[in-house]
Structures are given as structure tokens and as C-alpha cells.
Write a protein that holds these residues in place. Sequence first.
Motif, PDB file in Angstrom:
ATOM      1  N   LYS A 131     -11.679 -72.846  -0.601  1.00 29.99           N
ATOM      2  CA  LYS A 131     -12.685 -73.551  -1.399  1.00 29.99           C
ATOM      3  C   LYS A 131     -12.136 -73.894  -2.779  1.00 29.99           C
ATOM      4  CE  LYS A 131     -17.413 -72.843  -3.213  1.00 29.99           C
ATOM      5  NZ  LYS A 131     -17.177 -72.753  -4.669  1.00 29.99           N
ATOM      6  N   GLU A 132     -11.498 -72.949  -3.420  1.00 28.81           N
ATOM      7  CA  GLU A 132     -11.014 -73.179  -4.777  1.00 28.81           C
ATOM      8  C   GLU A 132      -9.785 -74.089  -4.796  1.00 28.81           C
ATOM      9  OE1 GLU A 132     -10.722 -69.302  -6.622  1.00 28.81           O
ATOM     10  OE2 GLU A 132     -12.925 -69.166  -6.829  1.00 28.81           O
ATOM     11  N   SER A 133      -8.987 -74.059  -3.742  1.00 30.91           N
ATOM     12  CA  SER A 133      -7.850 -74.982  -3.673  1.00 30.91           C
ATOM     13  C   SER A 133      -8.330 -76.416  -3.492  1.00 30.91           C
ATOM     14  CB  SER A 133      -6.905 -74.587  -2.542  1.00 30.91           C
ATOM     15  OG  SER A 133      -7.498 -74.798  -1.267  1.00 30.91           O
ATOM     16  N   LEU A 134      -9.369 -76.610  -2.700  1.00 40.63           N
ATOM     17  CA  LEU A 134      -9.934 -77.949  -2.538  1.00 40.63           C
ATOM     18  C   LEU A 134     -10.548 -78.438  -3.841  1.00 40.63           C
ATOM     19  CD1 LEU A 134     -11.680 -77.859   0.984  1.00 40.63           C
ATOM     20  CD2 LEU A 134      -9.503 -78.911   0.387  1.00 40.63           C
ATOM     21  N   GLU A 135     -11.325 -77.581  -4.468  1.00 43.54           N
ATOM     22  CA  GLU A 135     -12.035 -77.979  -5.691  1.00 43.54           C
ATOM     23  C   GLU A 135     -11.074 -78.248  -6.847  1.00 43.54           C
ATOM     24  OE1 GLU A 135     -16.242 -75.561  -4.905  1.00 43.54           O
ATOM     25  OE2 GLU A 135     -14.707 -74.703  -6.217  1.00 43.54           O
ATOM     26  N   ASN A 136     -10.006 -77.473  -6.932  1.00 45.82           N
ATOM     27  CA  ASN A 136      -9.114 -77.570  -8.089  1.00 45.82           C
ATOM     28  C   ASN A 136      -7.906 -78.473  -7.877  1.00 45.82           C
ATOM     29  OD1 ASN A 136     -10.771 -75.706  -9.421  1.00 45.82           O
ATOM     30  ND2 ASN A 136      -9.575 -73.969  -8.696  1.00 45.82           N
ATOM     31  N   GLU A 137      -7.511 -78.674  -6.621  1.00 44.21           N
ATOM     32  CA  GLU A 137      -6.299 -79.446  -6.344  1.00 44.21           C
ATOM     33  C   GLU A 137      -6.549 -80.662  -5.455  1.00 44.21           C
ATOM     34  OE1 GLU A 137      -3.474 -78.805  -7.811  1.00 44.21           O
ATOM     35  OE2 GLU A 137      -4.066 -76.897  -8.717  1.00 44.21           O
ATOM     36  N   TYR A 138      -7.185 -80.447  -4.324  1.00 43.04           N
ATOM     37  CA  TYR A 138      -7.292 -81.536  -3.347  1.00 43.04           C
ATOM     38  C   TYR A 138      -8.267 -82.623  -3.795  1.00 43.04           C
ATOM     39  CZ  TYR A 138      -8.110 -84.141   0.933  1.00 43.04           C
ATOM     40  OH  TYR A 138      -8.236 -85.166   1.849  1.00 43.04           O
ATOM     41  N   PHE A 139      -9.492 -82.243  -4.104  1.00 47.07           N
ATOM     42  CA  PHE A 139     -10.486 -83.262  -4.469  1.00 47.07           C
ATOM     43  C   PHE A 139     -10.095 -84.046  -5.723  1.00 47.07           C
ATOM     44  CE2 PHE A 139     -13.598 -80.667  -1.856  1.00 47.07           C
ATOM     45  CZ  PHE A 139     -13.642 -81.599  -0.827  1.00 47.07           C
ATOM     46  N   PRO A 140      -9.597 -83.389  -6.778  1.00 43.15           N
ATOM     47  CA  PRO A 140      -9.118 -84.192  -7.913  1.00 43.15           C
ATOM     48  C   PRO A 140      -7.978 -85.123  -7.524  1.00 43.15           C
ATOM     49  CG  PRO A 140      -9.449 -81.911  -8.574  1.00 43.15           C
ATOM     50  CD  PRO A 140      -9.583 -81.945  -7.089  1.00 43.15           C
ATOM     51  N   GLY A 141      -7.071 -84.655  -6.654  1.00 38.37           N
ATOM     52  CA  GLY A 141      -5.929 -85.473  -6.263  1.00 38.37           C
ATOM     53  C   GLY A 141      -6.325 -86.699  -5.464  1.00 38.37           C
ATOM     54  N   ILE A 142      -7.144 -86.518  -4.437  1.00 34.90           N
ATOM     55  CA  ILE A 142      -7.518 -87.656  -3.595  1.00 34.90           C
ATOM     56  C   ILE A 142      -8.482 -88.576  -4.335  1.00 34.90           C
ATOM     57  CG2 ILE A 142      -9.393 -86.405  -2.446  1.00 34.90           C
ATOM     58  CD1 ILE A 142      -7.108 -89.148  -0.950  1.00 34.90           C
ATOM     59  N   LEU A 186     -11.735 -94.291   1.929  1.00 34.53           N
ATOM     60  CA  LEU A 186     -11.511 -92.972   1.335  1.00 34.53           C
ATOM     61  C   LEU A 186     -12.808 -92.401   0.771  1.00 34.53           C
ATOM     62  CD1 LEU A 186      -8.107 -93.593  -0.475  1.00 34.53           C
ATOM     63  CD2 LEU A 186      -8.479 -92.252   1.600  1.00 34.53           C
ATOM     64  N   ASP A 187     -13.569 -93.246   0.070  1.00 27.75           N
ATOM     65  CA  ASP A 187     -14.834 -92.789  -0.509  1.00 27.75           C
ATOM     66  C   ASP A 187     -15.784 -92.304   0.571  1.00 27.75           C
ATOM     67  OD1 ASP A 187     -13.958 -93.401  -3.033  1.00 27.75           O
ATOM     68  OD2 ASP A 187     -15.029 -95.313  -3.178  1.00 27.75           O
ATOM     69  N   ILE A 260      -8.573 -88.626   6.441  1.00 26.75           N
ATOM     70  CA  ILE A 260      -8.172 -89.199   5.158  1.00 26.75           C
ATOM     71  C   ILE A 260      -6.670 -89.480   5.155  1.00 26.75           C
ATOM     72  CG2 ILE A 260      -7.906 -88.659   2.706  1.00 26.75           C
ATOM     73  CD1 ILE A 260     -10.659 -87.230   2.909  1.00 26.75           C
ATOM     74  N   ASN A 261      -5.894 -88.555   5.690  1.00 29.12           N
ATOM     75  CA  ASN A 261      -4.449 -88.773   5.769  1.00 29.12           C
ATOM     76  C   ASN A 261      -4.114 -89.968   6.652  1.00 29.12           C
ATOM     77  OD1 ASN A 261      -4.035 -86.592   4.124  1.00 29.12           O
ATOM     78  ND2 ASN A 261      -3.121 -85.282   5.681  1.00 29.12           N
ATOM     79  N   THR A 262      -4.872 -90.141   7.733  1.00 27.16           N
ATOM     80  CA  THR A 262      -4.632 -91.271   8.633  1.00 27.16           C
ATOM     81  C   THR A 262      -4.926 -92.592   7.926  1.00 27.16           C
ATOM     82  OG1 THR A 262      -5.125 -89.927  10.583  1.00 27.16           O
ATOM     83  CG2 THR A 262      -5.300 -92.312  10.834  1.00 27.16           C
ATOM     84  N   ILE A 263      -5.970 -92.609   7.110  1.00 24.31           N
ATOM     85  CA  ILE A 263      -6.273 -93.798   6.305  1.00 24.31           C
ATOM     86  C   ILE A 263      -5.108 -94.102   5.365  1.00 24.31           C
ATOM     87  CG2 ILE A 263      -7.772 -94.702   4.467  1.00 24.31           C
ATOM     88  CD1 ILE A 263     -10.060 -93.065   5.819  1.00 24.31           C
ATOM     89  N   GLY A 308       5.657 -90.060   5.979  1.00 24.15           N
ATOM     90  CA  GLY A 308       6.263 -88.943   6.694  1.00 24.15           C
ATOM     91  C   GLY A 308       5.544 -87.634   6.435  1.00 24.15           C
ATOM     92  N   ASN A 309       5.206 -87.365   5.180  1.00 26.93           N
ATOM     93  CA  ASN A 309       4.510 -86.125   4.835  1.00 26.93           C
ATOM     94  C   ASN A 309       3.092 -86.091   5.389  1.00 26.93           C
ATOM     95  OD1 ASN A 309       6.236 -84.296   3.186  1.00 26.93           O
ATOM     96  ND2 ASN A 309       6.479 -86.127   1.937  1.00 26.93           N
ATOM     97  N   LEU A 310       2.427 -87.231   5.391  1.00 22.21           N
ATOM     98  CA  LEU A 310       1.068 -87.292   5.936  1.00 22.21           C
ATOM     99  C   LEU A 310       1.075 -87.019   7.437  1.00 22.21           C
ATOM    100  CD1 LEU A 310      -0.089 -90.453   3.981  1.00 22.21           C
ATOM    101  CD2 LEU A 310      -1.109 -88.172   3.744  1.00 22.21           C
TER     102      LEU A 310
END
Length: 448
Positions: A131-142, A186-187, A260-263, A308-310
Amino acid sequence: MDLSALTAISPADGRYRNQLQQLAEYFSEFALIRYRVRIEIEYFIALSSKKFFSLKPAQVKSLRDLYLSFTPERAQEIKNVERITNHDVKAVEYFIKKELDALKLSALKEWVHFGLTSQDINNTAIPLLWKESLENEYFPGISNLAMEIRKLATQWLNIPMLARTHGQPASPTRLGKEMMVFAERLDQQLRLMHEIPYSCKFGGATGNFNAHVVAFPNINWINFANTFCEDSLGLQRQQFTTQIEHYDYLAAHFDAMKRINTILIDYCRDIWTYISMDYFKQKIKKGEVGSSAMPHKVNPIDFENAEGNLGFANAIFSHLSEKLPVSRLQRDLTDSTVLRNLGVPFAHTILSFKSIEKGQTKLVLNESAIHEDLDNNWAVVAEAIQTILRRENYPQPYEALKDLTRGNAQITKENIHEFIGSLKISSKVKKELKAITPFNYTGVVQKF
């Protein structure tokens, strides 16, 4: 060899360490131990709030400092104990009991891990770090990446561009709108992902609070656990579990991230293609080399690396979402080693965001190439002409345009205007038709 960025087996901890090191706060062994300590401490404090024993405010602060000020050295202490116990969660329990001695709370040591199984700790620690990794890293990034794509869409709103369906010239579009396609996708997927709860398992050895009830049968342990998970951890407790959490919501997160990665894979391939068509040039950085043999090359490596990473991340996400919800009877151990890899697809996803953002900063619009492509494809206005002729009830307009344009690579403005001039229609309609060009036949201009 000693572990370093050069000797690490995983590129996430090696080649890309400088871009991903912040993720160690959530996905490293150190992080998992710290989150386990946090759960044990917060559970201990929650028990005191139910008057099983009392703690002074200063003691509560000292207890929380155990995880708030947790260091790799403290984690190593726990790993040293684990070498003896051969059990990671039990080592955490012994560590906390030792700390209670130091805080002069030795009489309360047996309340640590009271009534719990190791999965009550793991299946709250892991959802919490997720939860905290998504809130602090993933959601801000995407969210930032989607915003940057939207900015490009706005910047290029009025740039007419030849569309290609099946790889063939098609009705013109606008570059900004094509960028907005990806921002909207994405949205939409982010809104869906935000609806997925963060769930946990907290209910004793096989999910029934057996040990809790036998010791204190008059306590409503379900209410206690629900309140603890929701108020102390911000997690939703699953009400009926085996020894482990269902992982269904966690799998839903993986599947959402895969979409999201596929998009983004789709986006990378489109931008790569536009670069190959010379619609975009790329800014050159002094000293960089595009090819070891061909000095002229400026390769779209950022979008290729991202793709490649996706793809790699999606392969791991697929295994996680398919494997974790499946466990024999009340529990087998296959989830344990798999869960330790949560950070792998997460890291490669974050890395791809950074690659795309970097690639986008290099893009330089080449309007002349886009203009030339439109000017070389006047056949695409055939749709517009036949549609107006339909409006005028002209006989078989589609067939007439088909005969003119299908398979004919030499259609020019002159060909089109000569055809219009031969039609038995009013001069007003002819003027209307001749006003249509590949540059203005772009449909509605929709605001973003």
C-alpha cells in the motif's frame, strides 16, 4: 565477490540501482523486517488499549521508535537470531522481547505475538508495504507520466497528421488527439485501480482466533482485529480466511498494473514508429553514441528500454496474480518465496516510467515530415467527398471514388480536383469539395 552495483545478480540492484534505490524502503529484506517489527509493535500497543496491560505514553513512544528509527544494524541482529531459529517471524518476536527488557517491560514479554501465527504478521506487513509503495512511488510516478503525455497532447492539439489503419494511409487525425488517447486510457485504468482495497489476514493460526478465544472467550476478537487493521494499519481485514490472506485484491492490483503497462507498451511502439517515420527528431546529447559502427544513428533507446522492462514486469505480474490466490487447503508455503519478489516487477515498471519520461524530453516535432506525408496522400479525402455526395443523393459515390483511388498510389490534389470538376453537381458543392484537404479534414476538435 562482495555485493555491489557491479556484482549484483539483479539489474534492479545493479545497473539500475541509482534509479531504483528508493524502492529498498519497501521491497528489501531490511524493509520486510522493519514492517514486521512495526506490525508486532502496533499489535502490542493495541492489546494495551484493551486493558490487558497498561503502557505509559512515553513507553508507547519508545516502542514505536523501534520501527521508526529502525536501522540495517538492527535488522542484522534479527537475521542473526534467525540463523538459530530458522524462522524469520519468530526472530522478530525474540528481538522485540529483548527490547522490552531494555525498556524495563520484561513482565509484558509474553504479550508479544500473543495468539498469532507468523502469517498474521506477514499478511499485514506485506499488504502495508505494498500500500505504501503504491501511494509513495507508483501512483505519483504513473500520474506524472500521464500528465506529461497530456501536456504533449495539448501542445500538439492542432497538428494535423495522416492516420494509418492496418499500416495504410487513412482519414487524417491530429497528433494531439492521438496522444490524448493514451492519457485517457491511463486515467481510466488508474481510476479503476484506486477502487481496489488493500486487504490483510489477521485471525490466528487458521483464521478462527482459536488461541485468542481459548484464553479470553469473552472478548469480541473479530471487532478487535477489524479495528486494529483498519485504524492502526489502514487495511481491510478479510473476515473468512485460512492461515493466509486470499491475495485476491493483491492479484487485482497486479492485473491493473499489467493493463497500465500494456497501454504503455502500445504507447512506446507508436512513438517508436513515429520516430522511424521521421515525425519526431530526437535531441542529441554531446558525447553519446547511437551505434558502435554507424556514427549517424540516434536510436529511440528510451522507448525500447521501457518496452522491454514493461514486458518483463508483466510476465512477473502474471505469475504473481495467477499463483498467489492458489494454496493447498489451509496453507502451503509456495506464497512465501513468491511474495519476496513483489519488488521485481514493481521496480521494472518504475524504471520504464523513467525511461519514457526521458525519451519524451528528447522528442522534437518534425512538422515538415508530417506535412509531406499528408501532401503525398490526397486519396484520404475520398471519404469526405463521397460522404458529401451521399448527402447530395449523387448516384453510387463510394464506387466512383473507389474506382479513382483504390490501389492508385499517384493520387494528387490535381487528380482530386479534376475528378470533382467532372461531377454533375452544382458549382457550390464543387467549391465545397475542393476546399477539403488532407490538412483540414481532421474532424471535430475536442477539448482536453
